[in-house]
Write a protein that holds these residues in place. Structure first.
Motif, PDB file in Angstrom:
ATOM      1  N   GLN A 182       0.840  -1.198   0.000  1.00 35.34           N
ATOM      2  CA  GLN A 182       0.000   0.000   0.000  1.00 35.34           C
ATOM      3  C   GLN A 182       0.877   1.251   0.000  1.00 35.34           C
ATOM      4  OE1 GLN A 182      -1.994   0.243   3.709  1.00 35.34           O
ATOM      5  NE2 GLN A 182      -3.095   2.113   3.203  1.00 35.34           N
ATOM      6  N   THR A 183       0.327   2.289  -0.529  1.00 35.58           N
ATOM      7  CA  THR A 183       1.093   3.534  -0.550  1.00 35.58           C
ATOM      8  C   THR A 183       1.395   4.013   0.882  1.00 35.58           C
ATOM      9  OG1 THR A 183       1.153   5.774  -1.453  1.00 35.58           O
ATOM     10  CG2 THR A 183      -1.010   4.993  -0.808  1.00 35.58           C
ATOM     11  N   GLY A 184       2.593   4.502   1.056  1.00 36.36           N
ATOM     12  CA  GLY A 184       3.018   5.035   2.358  1.00 36.36           C
ATOM     13  C   GLY A 184       3.439   3.976   3.375  1.00 36.36           C
ATOM     14  N   THR A 185       3.670   2.770   2.908  1.00 36.22           N
ATOM     15  CA  THR A 185       4.058   1.711   3.862  1.00 36.22           C
ATOM     16  C   THR A 185       5.574   1.514   3.932  1.00 36.22           C
ATOM     17  OG1 THR A 185       3.585   0.118   2.109  1.00 36.22           O
ATOM     18  CG2 THR A 185       1.921   0.328   3.855  1.00 36.22           C
ATOM     19  N   GLY A 186       6.321   2.235   3.121  1.00 40.35           N
ATOM     20  CA  GLY A 186       7.779   2.184   3.218  1.00 40.35           C
ATOM     21  C   GLY A 186       8.492   1.428   2.111  1.00 40.35           C
ATOM     22  N   LYS A 187       7.870   1.359   0.924  1.00 42.39           N
ATOM     23  CA  LYS A 187       8.534   0.671  -0.212  1.00 42.39           C
ATOM     24  C   LYS A 187       9.800   1.437  -0.605  1.00 42.39           C
ATOM     25  CE  LYS A 187       4.824   0.846  -2.844  1.00 42.39           C
ATOM     26  NZ  LYS A 187       3.843   1.431  -1.898  1.00 42.39           N
ATOM     27  N   THR A 188       9.629   2.750  -0.784  1.00 38.02           N
ATOM     28  CA  THR A 188      10.778   3.558  -1.189  1.00 38.02           C
ATOM     29  C   THR A 188      11.820   3.575  -0.074  1.00 38.02           C
ATOM     30  OG1 THR A 188       9.181   4.888  -2.426  1.00 38.02           O
ATOM     31  CG2 THR A 188      11.372   5.801  -2.217  1.00 38.02           C
ATOM     32  N   PHE A 189      11.331   3.598   1.149  1.00 32.89           N
ATOM     33  CA  PHE A 189      12.258   3.597   2.290  1.00 32.89           C
ATOM     34  C   PHE A 189      13.098   2.317   2.288  1.00 32.89           C
ATOM     35  CE2 PHE A 189      13.337   2.827   6.753  1.00 32.89           C
ATOM     36  CZ  PHE A 189      13.930   4.036   7.077  1.00 32.89           C
ATOM     37  N   LEU A 297       4.566  12.358  -0.682  1.00 32.21           N
ATOM     38  CA  LEU A 297       5.446  12.169  -1.844  1.00 32.21           C
ATOM     39  C   LEU A 297       5.256  10.756  -2.378  1.00 32.21           C
ATOM     40  CD1 LEU A 297       8.907  13.834  -1.137  1.00 32.21           C
ATOM     41  CD2 LEU A 297       7.387  14.266  -3.060  1.00 32.21           C
ATOM     42  N   SER A 298       4.117  10.551  -2.901  1.00 34.35           N
ATOM     43  CA  SER A 298       3.798   9.193  -3.349  1.00 34.35           C
ATOM     44  C   SER A 298       4.395   8.917  -4.722  1.00 34.35           C
ATOM     45  CB  SER A 298       2.278   9.015  -3.408  1.00 34.35           C
ATOM     46  OG  SER A 298       1.985   7.735  -3.886  1.00 34.35           O
ATOM     47  N   SER A 299       4.975   7.726  -4.857  1.00 32.70           N
ATOM     48  CA  SER A 299       5.533   7.327  -6.155  1.00 32.70           C
ATOM     49  C   SER A 299       4.361   6.966  -7.063  1.00 32.70           C
ATOM     50  CB  SER A 299       6.440   6.118  -5.988  1.00 32.70           C
ATOM     51  OG  SER A 299       7.175   6.207  -4.803  1.00 32.70           O
ATOM     52  N   ARG A 300       4.289   7.634  -8.154  1.00 30.71           N
ATOM     53  CA  ARG A 300       3.177   7.383  -9.080  1.00 30.71           C
ATOM     54  C   ARG A 300       3.614   6.484 -10.220  1.00 30.71           C
ATOM     55  NH1 ARG A 300      -0.210   7.290  -6.264  1.00 30.71           N
ATOM     56  NH2 ARG A 300      -1.805   7.467  -7.860  1.00 30.71           N
TER      57      ARG A 300
HETATM   58  N1  LIG Z   1      10.615   1.085   8.520  1.00 32.01           N
HETATM   59  C1  LIG Z   1      10.472   2.404   8.570  1.00 32.01           C
HETATM   60  N2  LIG Z   1      11.068   3.068   9.550  1.00 32.01           N
HETATM   61  C2  LIG Z   1      10.968   4.386   9.617  1.00 32.01           C
HETATM   62  N3  LIG Z   1      10.259   5.115   8.751  1.00 32.01           N
HETATM   63  C3  LIG Z   1       9.626   4.516   7.757  1.00 32.01           C
HETATM   64  C4  LIG Z   1       9.712   3.108   7.611  1.00 32.01           C
HETATM   65  N4  LIG Z   1       8.988   2.778   6.543  1.00 32.01           N
HETATM   66  C5  LIG Z   1       8.489   3.900   6.038  1.00 32.01           C
HETATM   67  N5  LIG Z   1       8.866   4.952   6.737  1.00 32.01           N
HETATM   68  C6  LIG Z   1       8.510   6.338   6.487  1.00 32.01           C
HETATM   69  O1  LIG Z   1       7.185   6.352   6.005  1.00 32.01           O
HETATM   70  C7  LIG Z   1       7.032   7.319   5.001  1.00 32.01           C
HETATM   71  C8  LIG Z   1       6.455   6.679   3.732  1.00 32.01           C
HETATM   72  O2  LIG Z   1       7.367   5.835   3.245  1.00 32.01           O
HETATM   73  P1  LIG Z   1       7.614   5.571   1.687  1.00 32.01           P
HETATM   74  O3  LIG Z   1       7.549   6.806   0.901  1.00 32.01           O
HETATM   75  O4  LIG Z   1       8.811   4.794   1.581  1.00 32.01           O
HETATM   76  O5  LIG Z   1       6.349   4.722   1.333  1.00 32.01           O
HETATM   77  P2  LIG Z   1       5.949   4.109  -0.080  1.00 32.01           P
HETATM   78  O6  LIG Z   1       5.419   2.786   0.201  1.00 32.01           O
HETATM   79  O7  LIG Z   1       7.099   4.178  -0.964  1.00 32.01           O
HETATM   80  O8  LIG Z   1       4.803   5.006  -0.580  1.00 32.01           O
HETATM   81  P3  LIG Z   1       4.347   5.238  -2.108  1.00 32.01           P
HETATM   82  O9  LIG Z   1       3.907   3.970  -2.653  1.00 32.01           O
HETATM   83  O10 LIG Z   1       3.256   6.200  -2.003  1.00 32.01           O
HETATM   84  O11 LIG Z   1       5.534   5.769  -2.805  1.00 32.01           O
HETATM   85  C9  LIG Z   1       8.371   7.930   4.776  1.00 32.01           C
HETATM   86  O12 LIG Z   1       8.443   9.129   5.436  1.00 32.01           O
HETATM   87  C10 LIG Z   1       9.317   6.965   5.400  1.00 32.01           C
HETATM   88  O13 LIG Z   1      10.471   7.601   5.901  1.00 32.01           O
END
Ligand SMILES: Nc1ncnc2c1ncn2[C@@H]1O[C@H](COP(=O)(O)OP(=O)(O)OP(=O)(O)O)[C@@H](O)[C@H]1O
Length: 673
Positions: A182-189, A297-300
């Motif tokens: 799901q978006t915002g769950t930390g994929k990019t992280f 900052l969602s990856s689109r």
């Molecule tokens: N394991 C973690 N520990 C600390 N912070 C985290 C962790 N996972 C995610 N975050 C934080 O949560 C926020 C959202 O993370 P991220 O952008 O990586 O999500 P995403 O899944 O890539 O979202 P999207 O799909 O929308 O791009 C960021 O600010 C990130 O720093």
């Protein structure tokens, strides 16, 4: 011709020294140069004086030869070892599964805590590969993956588990790692990380550089990096330097070797981690991002980092080319939930379509389907040569601990379970389990057998000890028996002598046998004492450890011997019905050498002496047709007689017809007394 002569010649040729021709000038210059060079040569030759010592001696040559041979052996060994290591490493990865799924749960963020949903719906078991989700109906759902990372787990912990798969690319295998969720769950992280907490992408390249340095001298590696995104089903190169230029339309083409290539895609050579970080930063700058209600900052788009590894074995010249794909997928989110509309809605539809295509490909791969729908999306089409076969695939399923995201979390977990579940597939899973069960059973049986064997070995040892004791006893007994046998033999000799004497006295004419002889104490003793009956004694056998077979039940018959008449009498009480009335056989004995003339016979056997031997004859044997020794004789004399060869002689042909008494002329080969 040397330079001096040339210059002299020139001098001679020039009529006017002041107006030398330009060509001659040049010649003069050159000759000066040559002279200088000559001088230099002489100086250098002085510096490097080649003597016979300058050349390596025989010892050195031998050492070089020896080292050369040693080098060849080591080279062969190294090649063998490295190929084995590669094989074993690959086997380890394959055993763990070519498609693996890791789950990572991010920590609750500030806004979630502020909104009051501070309690995580995700619980972690003590086991590192399981998690539990508290559902709204207060039920709990259990999920199992290859590894579960908790919110407190840092980037290092994540990479520790990822490293073994990643490094397969250096052995020539294609690898694909992607983050889904799901978006915002930390994929990019997880994939990119931050400058403080670098993610899988950076750490992977760091590791690749480290290993390639380690293998330096044996394998030469070249690392090339490409970065692209798939946005609304269009491929965009993220490493194009001049962003002013109109965006080039990239297409996927199949190369001659069957792999998927994107002609025109930038492949930047990277020499170190700093290089890599720069590339990643510049690529991320141009990535399509947008703000959604779920992530600012969602990856689109799906962001793909491709690392091409070119390897050359410096020892055997073998070359490899492999790809490592590091994919940060666009967020899977419910369109309704993100309140998407317009361009965002279109993006979301494309994202979901490609994600569902990826799910279909993985499912088809896992279930070993004949058709894998790679071409249903640009994403899967591009990853075709890095998904399936002997490629290694790792999926990070990212989840949120928040109760608000529960539905999405369950969706993602179910998708990941499907991927993982189908991967080990019902059929494969069963086979694996059966195998495992079989091995377990075999191991248990082996343990049991070992126990039994130990017990048996103990028993054997005890028995061997007993046997040794018995053998000792037997040896002692055998010695005793030998002593006894000797004693008996002695006794028998004495007795035979006595019997012979008695027999001689019986066969003498009555007149000659005086009353005194009969009444002589020795003779009386002999007469009264029954002769040794050998048949009563059990034959002496060798003593063994085995019990003798049970004795045959024979009709018992007690016999007494009338010493005077030397007749064997059978007890009628015991033999009634079993034996017929005893028969008498007259035996005329003639000593050897005595002729059959009447006079001699008269002298020696006066009158012809007969020994009456009573034989016992079983009912079944009505006629005495067999020789005497076939009967069961018990008297020693009879036994002695039986041992001699007998000749049947019809002495009384006439009398035989009517009489049941049979006469035998015994013609012993040797005297029997
Ligand atoms: N394991 C973690 N520990 C600390 N912070 C985290 C962790 N996972 C995610 N975050 C934080 O949560 C926020 C959202 O993370 P991220 O952008 O990586 O999500 P995403 O899944 O890539 O979202 P999207 O799909 O929308 O791009 C960021 O600010 C990130 O720093």
């Amino acid at each position: 011709m040397d330079e001096n002569s040339i210059s002299n010649g020139i001098d001679e040729c020039s009529p006017d020294k002041g107006h030398t021709l330009p060509i001659l000038k040049k010649i003069l210059d050159l000759s000066t140069k040559v002279q200088n060079l000559k001088k230099q040569h002489v100086a250098l030759s002085d510096q490097v004086k080649l003597t016979t010592e300058s050349f390596p001696g025989q010892d050195v040559l031998k050492s070089v030869q020896f080292l050369g041979a040693k080098y060849e052996v080591l080279k062969r060994k190294y090649l063998k070892e490295s190929s084995e290591r590669r094989q074993l490493y690959n086997e380890v990865i394959e055993l763990k599964g070519n498609i693996r799924v890791f789950c990572r749960c991010r920590p609750l963020n500030e806004s979630e805590i502020a909104n009051g949903s501070a309690v995580s719906v995700v619980n972690f078991d003590s086991s590192p590969d399981e998690l539990q989700v508290n559902c709204t109906d207060s039920s709990k759902k259990q999920f199992k993956f290859d590894y579960v990372f908790r919110p407190e787990d840092n980037q290092e912990t994540v990479f520790e588990q990822t490293k073994p798969i990643v490094t397969s690319v250096l052995d020539g295998y294609n690898v694909c790692i992607f983050a889904y969720g799901q978006t915002g769950t930390g994929k990019t992280f997880t994939m990119e990380g931050t400058p403080e907490h670098r993610g899988v992408n950076y750490k992977t390249l760091e590791e690749l550089f480290r290993i390639s340095e380690e293998r330096q001298g044996m394998i030469k590696y070249e690392l090339l990096v490409s970065m692209l995104e798939v946005y609304n089903e269009k491929i965009r190169d993220l490493l194009v330097e001049n962003s002013v230029e109109p965006i080039k339309k990239l297409e996927i083409k199949q190369a001659a070797d069957g792999t998927q290539e994107v002609p025109g895609l930038v492949e930047a050579r990277v020499y170190g981690t700093e290089d890599v970080w720069e590339k990643l930063k510049s690529g991320n700058r141009v990535r399509s991002v947008g703000s959604t209600s779920a992530n600012e900052l969602s990856s689109r788009s799906h962001c793909l980092l491709r690392v091409t590894v070119l390897g050359e074995n410096l020892i055997n010249g073998q070359k490899t080319r492999s790809h490592l794909w590091l994919v940060d997928l666009a967020g899977s989110e419910r369109v309704g939930k993100t309140e998407a509309e317009g361009e965002r809605l279109k993006e979301s539809q494309f994202i979901n379509k490609s994600l569902s295509a990826l799910g279909d490909v993985i499912s088809a791969l896992a279930s070993k389907s004949a058709h894998i729908p790679y071409r249903n999306s640009k994403l899967t089409h591009m990853l075709q040569s890095s998904l399936g076969g002997d490629c290694k695939t790792l999926m990070f399923v990212q989840i949120s601990p928040s109760a608000v995201d529960l539905t999405e979390t369950l969706c993602s977990l179910n998708f990941a379970t499907r991927v993982r579940g189908i991967e080990s597939g019902p059929a494969r899973k069963q086979t694996d389990h059966t195998e495992l069960y079989k091995y377990k059973q075999m191991a248990e049986k082996l343990k049991h057998d070992e126990k039994e064997t130990r017990k048996l070995q103990d028993n054997v040892q005890t028995l061997q000890m007993r046997l040794a004791t018995r053998e000792l006893m037997c040896r002692n007994l055998q010695e005793k028996v030998r002593d006894l046998e000797n004693q008996i033999a002695e006794e028998r000799k004495i007795r035979l002598k006595q019997e012979s004497r008695l027999f001689a006295s019986v066969s003498a004419p009555p007149s000659t046998v005086s009353e005194s002889t009969i009444n002589h104490p020795v003779a009386q003793k002999t007469i009264n004492k029954p002769p040794l009956n050998p048949s009563k004694r059990q034959p002496l056998r060798k003593i063994t450890n085995f019990l003798p077979p049970p004795p045959e039940r024979r009709p018992s018959c007690s016999s007494s011997i009338d010493a005077k008449e030397n007749i064997v009498r059978t007890s009628t009480a015991n033999t009634q019905g079993l034996f017929k009335a005893r028969r008498r056989v007259s035996i005329a004995a003639r000593p050897p050498g005595a002729s059959m003339t009447p006079s001699t016979t008269k002298t020696l056997l006066q009158p012809r002496r007969r020994v009456s031997v009573a034989t016992i004859c079983p009912v079944t044997t009505s006629n005495m047709t067999a020789p005497l020794h076939s009967q069961m004789a018990r008297h020693s004399t009879v036994v002695a007689l039986q041992r001699k060869p007998l000749v049947w002689t019809p002495l009384k042909q006439k009398g035989l017809k009517n009489s049941s008494r049979k006469s035998l002329l015994v013609k012993p080969a040797q005297p029997f007394y």
